[in-house]
Scaffold this motif. Sequence first.
Motif, PDB file in Angstrom:
ATOM      1  N   THR A  65     -16.501  -6.465   3.062  1.00 23.95           N
ATOM      2  CA  THR A  65     -17.218  -6.832   1.446  1.00 23.95           C
ATOM      3  C   THR A  65     -16.332  -6.112   0.589  1.00 23.95           C
ATOM      4  O   THR A  65     -15.951  -4.636   1.102  1.00 23.95           O
ATOM      5  N   GLU A  66     -16.740  -5.822  -0.304  1.00 26.75           N
ATOM      6  CA  GLU A  66     -16.421  -4.919  -1.869  1.00 26.75           C
ATOM      7  C   GLU A  66     -16.935  -3.893  -1.307  1.00 26.75           C
ATOM      8  O   GLU A  66     -15.768  -3.201  -1.751  1.00 26.75           O
ATOM      9  N   GLY A  67     -18.173  -3.498  -1.152  1.00 24.70           N
ATOM     10  CA  GLY A  67     -18.389  -2.139  -1.491  1.00 24.70           C
ATOM     11  C   GLY A  67     -17.734  -1.710   0.006  1.00 24.70           C
ATOM     12  O   GLY A  67     -18.505  -0.160   0.631  1.00 24.70           O
ATOM     13  N   ASP A  68     -17.060  -1.681   0.985  1.00 27.03           N
ATOM     14  CA  ASP A  68     -16.896  -1.081   2.169  1.00 27.03           C
ATOM     15  C   ASP A  68     -15.205  -0.914   2.049  1.00 27.03           C
ATOM     16  O   ASP A  68     -14.722   0.552   2.538  1.00 27.03           O
ATOM     17  N   GLU A  96       0.872  -0.604  -0.041  1.00 25.55           N
ATOM     18  CA  GLU A  96       0.278  -0.332   0.382  1.00 25.55           C
ATOM     19  C   GLU A  96       0.368   1.434  -0.081  1.00 25.55           C
ATOM     20  O   GLU A  96       0.291   2.368  -1.154  1.00 25.55           O
ATOM     21  N   VAL A  97       2.349   0.982   0.486  1.00 27.09           N
ATOM     22  CA  VAL A  97       2.826   2.312   0.748  1.00 27.09           C
ATOM     23  C   VAL A  97       3.954   2.367  -0.086  1.00 27.09           C
ATOM     24  O   VAL A  97       4.023   3.438  -0.645  1.00 27.09           O
ATOM     25  N   ARG A  98       4.469   1.402  -1.145  1.00 29.28           N
ATOM     26  CA  ARG A  98       5.178   1.371  -2.221  1.00 29.28           C
ATOM     27  C   ARG A  98       4.436   1.497  -3.312  1.00 29.28           C
ATOM     28  O   ARG A  98       4.993   2.209  -4.308  1.00 29.28           O
ATOM     29  N   HIS A 107      -5.839   1.912  11.220  1.00 32.20           N
ATOM     30  CA  HIS A 107      -6.481   0.968  10.802  1.00 32.20           C
ATOM     31  C   HIS A 107      -6.401  -0.557  10.870  1.00 32.20           C
ATOM     32  O   HIS A 107      -4.812  -0.533  10.204  1.00 32.20           O
ATOM     33  N   ILE A 108      -6.506  -1.439  11.852  1.00 39.34           N
ATOM     34  CA  ILE A 108      -6.258  -2.358  11.395  1.00 39.34           C
ATOM     35  C   ILE A 108      -7.082  -3.880  10.554  1.00 39.34           C
ATOM     36  O   ILE A 108      -8.361  -3.489  10.814  1.00 39.34           O
ATOM     37  N   GLY A 109      -6.800  -4.700  10.580  1.00 39.95           N
ATOM     38  CA  GLY A 109      -7.559  -5.834   9.956  1.00 39.95           C
ATOM     39  C   GLY A 109      -6.892  -7.059  10.218  1.00 39.95           C
ATOM     40  O   GLY A 109      -5.650  -8.172  10.988  1.00 39.95           O
ATOM     41  N   SER A 110      -7.749  -8.371  10.326  1.00 45.63           N
ATOM     42  CA  SER A 110      -7.822  -9.401  10.608  1.00 45.63           C
ATOM     43  C   SER A 110      -8.234 -10.311   9.826  1.00 45.63           C
ATOM     44  O   SER A 110      -8.715 -10.484   8.908  1.00 45.63           O
ATOM     45  N   LEU A 111      -6.809 -11.613   8.968  1.00 42.23           N
ATOM     46  CA  LEU A 111      -7.137 -12.787   8.242  1.00 42.23           C
ATOM     47  C   LEU A 111      -8.773 -13.542   8.668  1.00 42.23           C
ATOM     48  O   LEU A 111      -9.259 -13.968   7.928  1.00 42.23           O
ATOM     49  N   LEU A 130      -6.898  -4.319   0.051  1.00 40.04           N
ATOM     50  CA  LEU A 130      -7.378  -5.293   1.120  1.00 40.04           C
ATOM     51  C   LEU A 130      -7.588  -6.373   1.027  1.00 40.04           C
ATOM     52  O   LEU A 130      -7.930  -8.027   2.187  1.00 40.04           O
ATOM     53  N   LEU A 131      -8.768  -6.448  -0.361  1.00 39.70           N
ATOM     54  CA  LEU A 131      -9.455  -8.263  -0.183  1.00 39.70           C
ATOM     55  C   LEU A 131      -8.381  -9.656  -1.256  1.00 39.70           C
ATOM     56  O   LEU A 131      -8.413 -10.858  -0.153  1.00 39.70           O
TER      57      LEU A 131
END
Length: 401
Positions: A100-103, A70-72, A133-137, A109-110
């Motif tokens: 979801t894709e709409g989010d 995302e940064v690169r 923001h943080i994310g979980s798989l 991210l997807l």
Amino acid sequence: MPRRINDDERLRRLEAVTDATLSRLDVSDLLDELLDRVRDLLDVDTAAILLLDEHARQLVATAAKGLEEEVREGFRVAVGQGFAGRIAATRRPVRLPDVTEGDVVNPLLLEKGIRSLLGVPIVAGADLIGVLHIGSLSPRDFSDDDVALLELVADRAGLAGRIRSAKLEQQAALALQRSLLPARLPEVPGVELAARYVPGHAAGVGGDWYDVFLLPSGWLGVVIGDVSGHGLASAVVMGRIRSALRAYALICDDPAQALTLLDRKVQHFEAGSLTTALYVMVSPSRDRVVLSSAGHLRPVVAVPGRPAMLADCVVDPPLGVGRQARSRRSSALALVPGAVLLCYTDGLVERRDQVIDIGLDRLTAAVRAAPAEEVCVTVMADAGVDQPADDVAVLALRRHP
């Protein structure tokens, strides 16, 4: 169900984020360390910081763990769009237990397989700095404790983000200033020149400028000006105006004509910028000057054996004032051997606690028909501009005795 934590875990989290050793890191390392710690503390797979580009109203990926691409790739998202943009627009935390894709706007991210997201705004005072923001798989319901911790990290990141933005702006402003102000004044037959520039802002740069150039006709062009405001934005406008005036000087034999063209340019392309400028043309014989002032303070003239005085010249309105450019006027002055012409910006003579006439009287009393460098030293010392409230530019020209 959101998982609950005990008091010991809360204390461990607090100590990890407020660790004093973090303050010893530079900005980039601090952001990276914060993201590493928040991933460990909240047991998540990704963490990212997007800082706000105020001019574009976009969030720019600045630091990331697990989302380094995302940064690169220089990912940007407009405020109000997507997950991060929504957080920036509302300035409130957002939890997405099922992404979801709409989010989201960023397909990365997807592609990473992120199932749940939590994000909070990064603010400093009333200013939005960015989004964390943080994310979980794996599917995750983030708790109020998770939100509170992430907001604490965002506070720490906000300070770092503000410092980073200030440093970047300062570096850019100083580079721009160095490119625009002459590093060395030209050596011109028949005259000697000296100049000073002192910024009145923490950024170290502003809208005051001076310029000296020889024209193909043999006339010498001397310019001093002031764009309202401070910092990088004013310096950028100043650079464009300076370049435009140089171009007009090549096609105009009269300084008033050049400023008339510059007025049109400012009105059309720099609307809202209040700019003053003084353009002086010194004859090839160096015995005469023709000058035109666009709202700028009159220069000081010092002739050997006489008290210095403000030049007898007309002062027209500043550039960009009014609905259409107006014809401007020029004044001609004799420049006898040994005479000095001192041009300056209002920061040299204007003080908040006194009328400007006091500063002008003090300046004229300090100027005398002496070498140009000596004149600059004297007026700067007399004005006491070690820490000016406004930018100060001074340019002295002396005809050889």
